[in-house]
Design a protein around this motif. Sequence first.
Motif, short mmCIF file in Angstrom:
data_model
loop_
_atom_site.label_atom_id
_atom_site.label_comp_id
_atom_site.label_asym_id
_atom_site.label_seq_id
_atom_site.Cartn_x
_atom_site.Cartn_y
_atom_site.Cartn_z
N GLU A 6 0.57 -0.58 0.05
CA GLU A 6 0.01 -0.09 -0.19
C GLU A 6 1.25 0.88 -0.10
O GLU A 6 0.85 2.05 -0.39
N LEU A 7 2.44 1.31 1.03
CA LEU A 7 2.47 2.37 0.84
C LEU A 7 3.43 2.83 -0.43
O LEU A 7 3.62 3.70 -1.69
N ASP A 10 1.22 4.09 -2.96
CA ASP A 10 0.99 5.44 -2.54
C ASP A 10 2.32 6.38 -3.26
O ASP A 10 1.77 7.36 -3.74
N GLU A 33 -2.31 14.60 0.95
CA GLU A 33 -2.87 13.68 1.96
C GLU A 33 -1.93 12.46 1.55
O GLU A 33 -1.53 11.78 2.44
N LEU A 34 -1.67 12.30 0.20
CA LEU A 34 -0.94 11.02 -0.24
C LEU A 34 0.43 11.72 0.95
O LEU A 34 1.66 10.31 1.72
N ALA A 36 1.33 12.49 3.54
CA ALA A 36 1.27 12.71 4.83
C ALA A 36 1.13 10.97 4.96
O ALA A 36 0.65 11.29 6.65
N LYS A 37 0.40 10.72 4.22
CA LYS A 37 0.34 8.90 4.80
C LYS A 37 1.77 7.87 4.39
O LYS A 37 1.62 7.42 5.16
N ILE A 38 2.72 8.33 4.49
CA ILE A 38 3.85 8.06 4.00
C ILE A 38 5.21 8.40 4.79
O ILE A 38 4.71 9.20 4.61
#
Length: 134
Positions: A6-7, A10, A33-34, A36-38
Motif C-alpha cells: 500500500e505504501l 501511494d 494527502e498521500l 501525509a500517509k507516507i
Amino acid sequence: MNALNELLQDLIKLQSLEFSEVEDKETKAAMTELRAKIPSQILGHYDRLVAKGKKGITTVRDQVCTGCHMRVPIGGIMALKHGEDIQLCENCGRYLYLPPAAEAEPAKAAEPTAHPNPKPARKPRKSKKSLQTV
Ligand SMILES: [Zn+2]
C-alpha cells in the motif's frame, strides 16, 4: 493487501501526480494527502531522488529495474513479493515496486479439471470386422 504494498502504491501515485505537472486544487490536495500517509523517512529519500530530476520509485519487470535496466537480486524480488521489506535498486537507488500483474503469470499451470473421473477411452472394434468382410 499488506501495508508495504500500500505504501509503495501511494509512492507510485504521488509520483505520477508530481510528474503529471497538473497543478489544480484537487491534484495538490491528493498529493498532500498521500504525503501525509507516507513515512517521512521514505518521503525524504524519494524527494532527494526527485530533486536530482530522477524518479523516486520505479517498477520491476522481468526481475529488471525499469529505471536503470539492471537486474534486481531474487532476494529483493521475493521480499517485495511477500511484502517483507522495502527494496532500493542497488544501482540507481530508486524504490522498487513489484506490480501485482507479475504475480498472476504462473496461474497457467493450474488447469481446471474438466473430467474429474476420466474413463479410459475404449477403441472401437471396427478394424477386425471390416477385415473379415473384405
Ligand atoms: Zn535501478
